[in-house]
Scaffold this motif. Structure first.
Motif, PDB file in Angstrom:
ATOM      1  N   LYS A  37       0.837  -1.206   0.000  1.00  0.00           N
ATOM      2  CA  LYS A  37       0.000   0.000   0.000  1.00  0.00           C
ATOM      3  C   LYS A  37       0.868   1.250   0.000  1.00  0.00           C
ATOM      4  N   ALA A  38       1.948   1.228   0.765  1.00  0.00           N
ATOM      5  CA  ALA A  38       2.850   2.384   0.813  1.00  0.00           C
ATOM      6  C   ALA A  38       3.486   2.625  -0.554  1.00  0.00           C
ATOM      7  N   GLU A  39       3.879   1.554  -1.228  1.00  0.00           N
ATOM      8  CA  GLU A  39       4.471   1.682  -2.556  1.00  0.00           C
ATOM      9  C   GLU A  39       3.454   2.221  -3.559  1.00  0.00           C
ATOM     10  N   ALA A  40       2.215   1.736  -3.487  1.00  0.00           N
ATOM     11  CA  ALA A  40       1.160   2.210  -4.386  1.00  0.00           C
ATOM     12  C   ALA A  40       0.881   3.695  -4.154  1.00  0.00           C
ATOM     13  N   LYS A  41       0.876   4.125  -2.878  1.00  0.00           N
ATOM     14  CA  LYS A  41       0.655   5.541  -2.556  1.00  0.00           C
ATOM     15  C   LYS A  41       1.798   6.396  -3.093  1.00  0.00           C
ATOM     16  N   ALA A  42       3.037   5.915  -2.976  1.00  0.00           N
ATOM     17  CA  ALA A  42       4.194   6.664  -3.473  1.00  0.00           C
ATOM     18  C   ALA A  42       4.104   6.829  -4.986  1.00  0.00           C
ATOM     19  N   LYS A  43       3.718   5.770  -5.706  1.00  0.00           N
ATOM     20  CA  LYS A  43       3.560   5.871  -7.162  1.00  0.00           C
ATOM     21  C   LYS A  43       2.442   6.831  -7.530  1.00  0.00           C
ATOM     22  N   ALA A  44       1.350   6.801  -6.779  1.00  0.00           N
ATOM     23  CA  ALA A  44       0.234   7.717  -7.042  1.00  0.00           C
ATOM     24  C   ALA A  44       0.673   9.163  -6.828  1.00  0.00           C
ATOM     25  N   ARG A  45       1.480   9.406  -5.788  1.00  0.00           N
ATOM     26  CA  ARG A  45       2.016  10.759  -5.539  1.00  0.00           C
ATOM     27  C   ARG A  45       2.887  11.215  -6.702  1.00  0.00           C
ATOM     28  N   LYS A  46       3.743  10.309  -7.205  1.00  0.00           N
ATOM     29  CA  LYS A  46       4.602  10.645  -8.342  1.00  0.00           C
ATOM     30  C   LYS A  46       3.764  11.007  -9.565  1.00  0.00           C
ATOM     31  N   ARG A  47       2.727  10.185  -9.844  1.00  0.00           N
ATOM     32  CA  ARG A  47       1.855  10.475 -10.987  1.00  0.00           C
ATOM     33  C   ARG A  47       1.179  11.831 -10.827  1.00  0.00           C
ATOM     34  N   ALA A  48       0.736  12.130  -9.617  1.00  0.00           N
ATOM     35  CA  ALA A  48       0.084  13.419  -9.360  1.00  0.00           C
ATOM     36  C   ALA A  48       1.069  14.574  -9.587  1.00  0.00           C
TER      37      ALA A  48
END
Length: 173
Positions: free
Chosen positions: A4-15
């Motif tokens: 979940k932490a990795e998915a959140k980090a990728k979502a932040r990068k995309r944003a």
């Protein structure tokens, strides 16, 4: 949870990338087709999964390089590819350096052959097939392009290929 932490980090990068590109990340390119906007990354910015620092923006060296071998026939069958020598050399080259050679492509002027030999390779896979006939008056020129992981062993490849060429013919009197 680590996933979940990795998915959140990728979502932040995309944003962050979306915010940097603005509301319209696609614009019409010179051809009129849609193409990604090409704004250079700013220091401290994520683009895709890559973080750009000021140093990486200034001192970037590509891990990919390319070079070409171009050999013109002497018009009498000399300085053309001896297909038997080429067929012995190329598999050895690909066995030794295939993981570094991303792409190989070109046309070969094969001694005694009226048609171009079209060759293509990706890593350790290589194909060759007869292409169109050499046009009357067209210079029979071999051109091979290598693209791969830097540094490619250019001198070794050129030396090996030169050994596959037929001897130059003496000028007729």
């Amino acid at each position: 949870d680590e996933a979940k932490a990795e998915a959140k980090a990728k979502a932040r990068k995309r944003a962050q990338v979306k915010a940097a590109l603005g509301s319209n990340p696609v614009s019409a390119g010179p051809s009129g087709r849609d193409s990604p906007r090409k704004a250079p990354p700013r220091s401290g910015e994520f683009v895709g999964d890559v973080f750009h620092s000021a140093q990486s923006l200034v001192a970037h060296k590509s891990p990919v390089e390319s070079f070409a071998i171009v050999e013109a026939s002497d018009g009498q069958g000399g300085n053309e590819v001896d297909v038997e020598k080429f067929n012995a050399w190329l598999p050895e080259l690909l066995t030794q350096h295939g993981e570094k050679i991303y792409r190989l492509k070109g046309f070969l002027a094969v001694k005694g052959e009226k048609r171009k030999l079209v060759c293509q390779g990706v890593h350790m896979t290589f194909t060759g097939e007869r292409g169109e006939a050499w046009s009357p008056g067209e210079a029979r020129t071999t051109t091979l392009i290598f693209i791969g992981k830097a540094p490619l062993p250019k001198a070794e490849i050129k030396r090996g290929f030169k050994a596959c060429l037929t001897p130059q013919q003496e000028a007729r009197k």
